[in-house]
Design an enzyme around this catalytic site. Sequence first.
Site, PDB file in Angstrom:
ATOM      1  CG  ASP A 129      -7.751  -2.469   1.043  1.00  0.00           C
ATOM      2  OD1 ASP A 129      -7.141  -2.269   2.099  1.00  0.00           O
ATOM      3  OD2 ASP A 129      -8.004  -1.564   0.218  1.00  0.00           O
ATOM      4  CG  ASP A 135      -3.488  -2.587   4.029  1.00  0.00           C
ATOM      5  OD1 ASP A 135      -2.740  -1.801   4.642  1.00  0.00           O
ATOM      6  OD2 ASP A 135      -4.677  -2.336   3.782  1.00  0.00           O
ATOM      7  CB  THR A 145      -4.528   3.748   8.304  1.00  0.00           C
ATOM      8  OG1 THR A 145      -3.758   2.688   7.730  1.00  0.00           O
ATOM      9  CG2 THR A 145      -3.580   4.822   8.805  1.00  0.00           C
ATOM     10  CB  ILE A 153      -1.883  -0.288   9.467  1.00  0.00           C
ATOM     11  CG1 ILE A 153      -0.546  -0.352  10.202  1.00  0.00           C
ATOM     12  CG2 ILE A 153      -3.032  -0.126  10.473  1.00  0.00           C
ATOM     13  CD1 ILE A 153      -0.291   0.838  11.145  1.00  0.00           C
ATOM     14  CG  ASP A 154      -7.519  -3.065   6.068  1.00  0.00           C
ATOM     15  OD1 ASP A 154      -7.598  -2.133   5.257  1.00  0.00           O
ATOM     16  OD2 ASP A 154      -8.503  -3.720   6.446  1.00  0.00           O
ATOM     17  CD  GLU A 191      -2.840   1.320   2.317  1.00  0.00           C
ATOM     18  OE1 GLU A 191      -2.737   0.575   3.310  1.00  0.00           O
ATOM     19  OE2 GLU A 191      -3.775   2.111   2.160  1.00  0.00           O
TER      20      GLU A 191
HETATM   21  C1  IPD Z   1      -8.836   1.063   4.024  1.00  0.00           C
HETATM   22  C2  IPD Z   1      -9.808   0.450   5.006  1.00  0.00           C
HETATM   23  C3  IPD Z   1     -11.162   1.100   4.847  1.00  0.00           C
HETATM   24  C4  IPD Z   1     -11.674   0.994   3.414  1.00  0.00           C
HETATM   25  C5  IPD Z   1     -10.649   1.505   2.414  1.00  0.00           C
HETATM   26  C6  IPD Z   1      -9.326   0.790   2.629  1.00  0.00           C
HETATM   27  P1  IPD Z   1      -6.345   1.320   4.897  1.00  0.00           P
HETATM   28  O1  IPD Z   1      -7.559   0.519   4.147  1.00  0.00           O
HETATM   29  O2  IPD Z   1      -9.913  -0.922   4.822  1.00  0.00           O
HETATM   30  O3  IPD Z   1     -12.068   0.491   5.694  1.00  0.00           O
HETATM   31  O4  IPD Z   1     -12.824   1.775   3.282  1.00  0.00           O
HETATM   32  O5  IPD Z   1     -11.114   1.290   1.099  1.00  0.00           O
HETATM   33  O6  IPD Z   1      -8.387   1.256   1.666  1.00  0.00           O
HETATM   34  O7  IPD Z   1      -6.139   2.603   4.148  1.00  0.00           O
HETATM   35  O8  IPD Z   1      -6.771   1.552   6.298  1.00  0.00           O
HETATM   36  O9  IPD Z   1      -5.218   0.364   4.746  1.00  0.00           O
END
Ligand code: IPD
Length: 307
Positions: free
Chosen positions: A250, A101, A106, A103-104, A81
């Site tokens: 994701d 990813d 964030t 930290i999913d 990411e």
């Molecule tokens: C995000 C989260 C969020 C979703 C976004 C993702 P991130 O990932 O999963 O819930 O709505 O589309 O990109 O930016 O926290 O790694």
Amino acid sequence: MKPDLEDQAASAEGPWEECFELAVQLALRAGQIIRKALSEEKQVSTKTSAADLVTETDHLVEDLIISEMQKRFPSHRFIAEEAAAAGAKCVLTPSPTWIIDPIDGTCNFVHRFPTVAVSIGFAVNQEVRDPRRPGPCPSGPGAPVQLEFGVIYHCTEERLYTGRRGRGAFCNGQRLQVSGETDLSKALVLTEIGPKRDPATLKLFLSNMERLLHAKAHGVRVIGSSTLALCLLASGAADAYYQFGLHCWDLAAATVIIREAGGIVMDTSGGPLDLMSCRVVAAGTREMATLIAQALQTINYGRDDEK
Ligand code: IPD
């Protein structure tokens, strides 16, 4: 194509066993770092929008995971990411590719909302190459990518979700099974908002939610981590998931986990999943996924491999 040395070193358990074990080790190690950092002060920056956040911990964890993987598997490729946010291309080729990813969730992490995960997927392109057409494999629709395994670690609840192609999906050793629900009027549906907040996107987002509520879905939930929402679907705790704006990092690991738990992951058009298309519907049953896909209006987020 001659296999790489590290690929030959795989154990009798399967060709990607060593890779899988490393992914588990690194997800747990990253989880410790994230858990500790959750309650500390953070340096927060924005990326594509005011709601698209990144912290120094995202970078730290991504660098750690990639450098450890590179030491062990120098010929492997990476899609991650924060590297993508810095301009690295997201391209799937015939080489083994890690899709990360760090930290999913964030935004949750920044707010100390304890729903955050590390997600590591592993793809291998096993297409038989046509020697007359050298060069990278296409990564668009129909690209012959095989997702081999996915590892997602819920950092605060210390839940390790894994899925390996043909070998089932598990959470802390317990086998996962999706729900068998086919009736949208009995469904609990999960989604995520995505980073775009312009009026046209928000209108479509809310209208999609309204369409599902009109169809009498029991509820629609947003938890702030797409990978953990997808793991809840794999666990049978929800019946469907959809999102526009979801990136390959994701989706890669979660796709293996859902498929191995018996679920369906498809494009919002109702066609096969395209990992780079930034859109997905997933469900416990094909009937449910199709009903959700039919109810949705498309929100265009472009493609990960065209940025
Ligand atoms: C995000 C989260 C969020 C979703 C976004 C993702 P991130 O990932 O999963 O819930 O709505 O589309 O990109 O930016 O926290 O790694």
